[in-house]
Design a protein around this motif. Sequence first.
Motif, PDB file in Angstrom:
ATOM      1  N   GLU A  61      13.987   9.162  -7.478  1.00 39.37           N
ATOM      2  CA  GLU A  61      14.072   8.838  -6.048  1.00 39.37           C
ATOM      3  C   GLU A  61      12.796   8.158  -5.567  1.00 39.37           C
ATOM      4  OE1 GLU A  61      14.213  11.290  -1.821  1.00 39.37           O
ATOM      5  OE2 GLU A  61      14.832  12.283  -3.685  1.00 39.37           O
ATOM      6  N   ILE A  62      11.646   8.677  -5.998  1.00 42.87           N
ATOM      7  CA  ILE A  62      10.364   8.096  -5.587  1.00 42.87           C
ATOM      8  C   ILE A  62      10.193   6.703  -6.180  1.00 42.87           C
ATOM      9  CG2 ILE A  62       7.848   8.348  -5.730  1.00 42.87           C
ATOM     10  CD1 ILE A  62       8.282  11.376  -5.703  1.00 42.87           C
ATOM     11  N   LEU A  63      10.614   6.546  -7.453  1.00 40.15           N
ATOM     12  CA  LEU A  63      10.506   5.237  -8.097  1.00 40.15           C
ATOM     13  C   LEU A  63      11.347   4.193  -7.375  1.00 40.15           C
ATOM     14  CD1 LEU A  63       9.287   3.696 -10.484  1.00 40.15           C
ATOM     15  CD2 LEU A  63      11.328   4.302 -11.810  1.00 40.15           C
ATOM     16  N   GLU A  64      12.519   4.574  -6.947  1.00 38.24           N
ATOM     17  CA  GLU A  64      13.385   3.638  -6.203  1.00 38.24           C
ATOM     18  C   GLU A  64      12.740   3.251  -4.873  1.00 38.24           C
ATOM     19  OE1 GLU A  64      17.088   5.689  -5.864  1.00 38.24           O
ATOM     20  OE2 GLU A  64      17.763   5.156  -7.898  1.00 38.24           O
ATOM     21  N   LYS A  65      12.167   4.240  -4.197  1.00 35.40           N
ATOM     22  CA  LYS A  65      11.505   3.954  -2.915  1.00 35.40           C
ATOM     23  C   LYS A  65      10.293   3.040  -3.135  1.00 35.40           C
ATOM     24  CE  LYS A  65      10.653   4.434   1.483  1.00 35.40           C
ATOM     25  NZ  LYS A  65      11.509   3.743   2.480  1.00 35.40           N
ATOM     26  N   MET A  66       9.560   3.267  -4.222  1.00 35.26           N
ATOM     27  CA  MET A  66       8.397   2.430  -4.532  1.00 35.26           C
ATOM     28  C   MET A  66       8.829   0.987  -4.746  1.00 35.26           C
ATOM     29  SD  MET A  66       5.877   2.615  -7.827  1.00 35.26           S
ATOM     30  CE  MET A  66       7.153   1.818  -8.820  1.00 35.26           C
ATOM     31  N   ASN A  67       9.876   0.789  -5.558  1.00 38.34           N
ATOM     32  CA  ASN A  67      10.355  -0.575  -5.821  1.00 38.34           C
ATOM     33  C   ASN A  67      10.913  -1.233  -4.565  1.00 38.34           C
ATOM     34  OD1 ASN A  67       9.652  -0.733  -8.531  1.00 38.34           O
ATOM     35  ND2 ASN A  67      11.531   0.276  -9.205  1.00 38.34           N
ATOM     36  N   GLU A  68      11.512  -0.421  -3.718  1.00 30.90           N
ATOM     37  CA  GLU A  68      12.017  -0.952  -2.442  1.00 30.90           C
ATOM     38  C   GLU A  68      10.861  -1.491  -1.600  1.00 30.90           C
ATOM     39  OE1 GLU A  68      13.857   0.880   1.656  1.00 30.90           O
ATOM     40  OE2 GLU A  68      14.515   1.774  -0.240  1.00 30.90           O
TER      41      GLU A  68
ATOM     42  N   ASN B 158       0.824  -1.211   0.000  1.00 35.99           N
ATOM     43  CA  ASN B 158       0.000   0.000   0.000  1.00 35.99           C
ATOM     44  C   ASN B 158       0.861   1.265   0.000  1.00 35.99           C
ATOM     45  OD1 ASN B 158      -2.445  -1.380  -0.033  1.00 35.99           O
ATOM     46  ND2 ASN B 158      -2.562  -1.498   2.196  1.00 35.99           N
ATOM     47  N   GLN B 159       2.014   1.189   0.674  1.00 35.16           N
ATOM     48  CA  GLN B 159       2.926   2.331   0.630  1.00 35.16           C
ATOM     49  C   GLN B 159       3.444   2.553  -0.791  1.00 35.16           C
ATOM     50  OE1 GLN B 159       5.772   2.967   4.025  1.00 35.16           O
ATOM     51  NE2 GLN B 159       4.976   0.981   4.697  1.00 35.16           N
ATOM     52  N   ALA B 160       3.737   1.453  -1.465  1.00 33.49           N
ATOM     53  CA  ALA B 160       4.176   1.560  -2.859  1.00 33.49           C
ATOM     54  C   ALA B 160       3.066   2.147  -3.726  1.00 33.49           C
ATOM     55  CB  ALA B 160       4.596   0.185  -3.376  1.00 33.49           C
ATOM     56  N   ALA B 161       1.825   1.738  -3.455  1.00 33.16           N
ATOM     57  CA  ALA B 161       0.698   2.263  -4.223  1.00 33.16           C
ATOM     58  C   ALA B 161       0.537   3.765  -3.999  1.00 33.16           C
ATOM     59  CB  ALA B 161      -0.580   1.530  -3.830  1.00 33.16           C
ATOM     60  N   GLN B 162       0.759   4.206  -2.770  1.00 32.57           N
ATOM     61  CA  GLN B 162       0.694   5.643  -2.486  1.00 32.57           C
ATOM     62  C   GLN B 162       1.749   6.415  -3.267  1.00 32.57           C
ATOM     63  OE1 GLN B 162       0.966   5.883   1.840  1.00 32.57           O
ATOM     64  NE2 GLN B 162      -1.221   6.366   1.983  1.00 32.57           N
TER      65      GLN B 162
ATOM     66  N   MET C 118       3.416   9.948  -7.825  1.00 34.68           N
ATOM     67  CA  MET C 118       4.087  10.234  -9.097  1.00 34.68           C
ATOM     68  C   MET C 118       3.092  10.602 -10.186  1.00 34.68           C
ATOM     69  SD  MET C 118       7.283   7.582  -9.479  1.00 34.68           S
ATOM     70  CE  MET C 118       6.271   6.109  -9.382  1.00 34.68           C
ATOM     71  N   THR C 119       1.953   9.939 -10.190  1.00 36.57           N
ATOM     72  CA  THR C 119       0.934  10.225 -11.199  1.00 36.57           C
ATOM     73  C   THR C 119       0.422  11.656 -11.080  1.00 36.57           C
ATOM     74  OG1 THR C 119       0.239   7.905 -11.188  1.00 36.57           O
ATOM     75  CG2 THR C 119      -1.309   9.497 -12.096  1.00 36.57           C
ATOM     76  N   ASP C 120       0.269  12.139  -9.848  1.00 38.72           N
ATOM     77  CA  ASP C 120      -0.274  13.477  -9.617  1.00 38.72           C
ATOM     78  C   ASP C 120       0.796  14.577  -9.680  1.00 38.72           C
ATOM     79  OD1 ASP C 120      -2.667  12.198  -9.200  1.00 38.72           O
ATOM     80  OD2 ASP C 120      -2.501  12.206  -7.010  1.00 38.72           O
ATOM     81  N   MET C 121       2.047  14.191  -9.797  1.00 35.77           N
ATOM     82  CA  MET C 121       3.149  15.140  -9.711  1.00 35.77           C
ATOM     83  C   MET C 121       3.312  15.936 -11.014  1.00 35.77           C
ATOM     84  SD  MET C 121       7.066  14.136  -8.695  1.00 35.77           S
ATOM     85  CE  MET C 121       6.551  13.463  -7.114  1.00 35.77           C
ATOM     86  N   PRO C 122       3.490  17.245 -10.920  1.00 32.22           N
ATOM     87  CA  PRO C 122       3.782  18.038 -12.120  1.00 32.22           C
ATOM     88  C   PRO C 122       5.069  17.545 -12.800  1.00 32.22           C
ATOM     89  CG  PRO C 122       3.239  19.464 -10.268  1.00 32.22           C
ATOM     90  CD  PRO C 122       3.391  18.075  -9.715  1.00 32.22           C
ATOM     91  N   GLU C 123       5.157  17.736 -14.096  1.00 30.88           N
ATOM     92  CA  GLU C 123       6.284  17.221 -14.869  1.00 30.88           C
ATOM     93  C   GLU C 123       7.621  17.718 -14.329  1.00 30.88           C
ATOM     94  OE1 GLU C 123       8.325  15.044 -17.648  1.00 30.88           O
ATOM     95  OE2 GLU C 123       6.177  14.985 -17.185  1.00 30.88           O
ATOM     96  N   GLU C 124       7.680  18.980 -13.945  1.00 25.07           N
ATOM     97  CA  GLU C 124       8.940  19.543 -13.452  1.00 25.07           C
ATOM     98  C   GLU C 124       9.384  18.861 -12.165  1.00 25.07           C
ATOM     99  OE1 GLU C 124      10.633  23.855 -11.832  1.00 25.07           O
ATOM    100  OE2 GLU C 124       8.866  23.805 -13.142  1.00 25.07           O
ATOM    101  N   ASP C 125       8.442  18.648 -11.250  1.00 29.18           N
ATOM    102  CA  ASP C 125       8.767  17.967  -9.983  1.00 29.18           C
ATOM    103  C   ASP C 125       9.167  16.517 -10.242  1.00 29.18           C
ATOM    104  OD1 ASP C 125       8.195  20.279  -8.660  1.00 29.18           O
ATOM    105  OD2 ASP C 125       6.212  19.639  -7.960  1.00 29.18           O
ATOM    106  N   PHE C 126       8.485  15.894 -11.225  1.00 31.06           N
ATOM    107  CA  PHE C 126       8.817  14.504 -11.540  1.00 31.06           C
ATOM    108  C   PHE C 126      10.259  14.399 -12.050  1.00 31.06           C
ATOM    109  CE2 PHE C 126       9.087  10.847 -14.400  1.00 31.06           C
ATOM    110  CZ  PHE C 126       8.658   9.837 -13.556  1.00 31.06           C
ATOM    111  N   GLN C 127      10.680  15.351 -12.854  1.00 35.23           N
ATOM    112  CA  GLN C 127      12.049  15.326 -13.372  1.00 35.23           C
ATOM    113  C   GLN C 127      13.067  15.406 -12.243  1.00 35.23           C
ATOM    114  OE1 GLN C 127      13.034  14.734 -16.440  1.00 35.23           O
ATOM    115  NE2 GLN C 127      10.907  14.620 -17.194  1.00 35.23           N
TER     116      GLN C 127
END
Length: 394
Positions: A328-335, A305-309, A314-323
Amino acid sequence: MLLYKNYSSYLIIALLGTCITSSVLGLPTGLKQALQAFDQQDFEKAQITIDQLLEEPQYQQQPSSWYYKGVIYDQLMRKHITSDSAGIYLDRNLEAYRKTLVISHKHTQYHSFANINIERLWAYYLNRGVQYYKVEAFDEALEQFAICQKIYNDHPYMLLYTAIAAHQAEKYETALGYYEKYIKIGSAAPAVYRAFANLTANYLKNTTGAYEMLQNAMNQYPWDINLLEEYYQLLLETNQLANTQQKLQTELAGMPHNPSIYYQLAYLYTQENNHEEAVAHYKKVLELLPRHIETILQLGKSYYNQAAQLTQQMTDMPEEDFQQHGKEILEKMNENLEVSLNYLQQANKLLPNNLEIMKLMHTLYTRLNKGDQADQLVRKIKRIKGGIQLLESI
């Protein structure tokens, strides 16, 4: 349409075999005539004959006469099951079998067979009630269960079945009465407590009674997630969640080695999407109970569920923030997904054929691009009953 099976063959008269055919010579003439009529399926003649026989005083204390009267009326009841006369035949049937039990010795054949036939009569009406329930004819099901109650008063199955059917029929007063009776006579399953508490809170508007009922249930079943869900919903609806969390924390201060309190708190935190606190409390349970399957499963789900959050973030994040932060968020999600998978693999070792666990594992293998392990798991799932249907639903 009446949904029932004609179980005329399971009368003990059929099982007596030679007791009826060869030993019939030792029976009174009137009883022989009744049994001959029965054998020819002339049940009305058999009825008249046996009733006339039992008007004579010398036969009124003979177990055989009453027993065969029960058998004859049993068959008449089944033959006329769709008519109003079925109830009359049932009453006389039961009267005859019960009279047999009264005047016969406990270990004689007529005493034993009368007992068995009463049990099968109960099963006959139980089957009818269940069939009506399956097609959602709840009022008709209740009628059949009422007859079962007449045969065996307050039998546990009948108390429960009547409660459930009444609940479905929205006859809530009846349902509450039967749930309460059922709970009082023994150890009820968590689902019964949940249903009773739900009706108490929502129909009777007695939230205090529902709360006490759920507390009692959780003392018996401290690890049941569905009970905790019912408990959480009640706390939410009555604005008692924060107070209950504080109360549980206070209890922990006095009982720091009580795993069930950690578990309840962890679940409440999970429902608030406070997964960090939930994980911390679940891990406390594992310190006290290292192989506790329910906690291992909940930890796996919490990390998922933490990964889902994070995925939603990431889905709601503006493109600039995602860049700037996406990697970092993707790595934490996979972890989190890897940790979730690790707990589910532990759970799978403890419950190797649990399809729910395997389904979650398959999802994680797929998300983590572990195709070989996913394929291996699929082959294992196919060998388990219900596995192919599970795979079709994925």
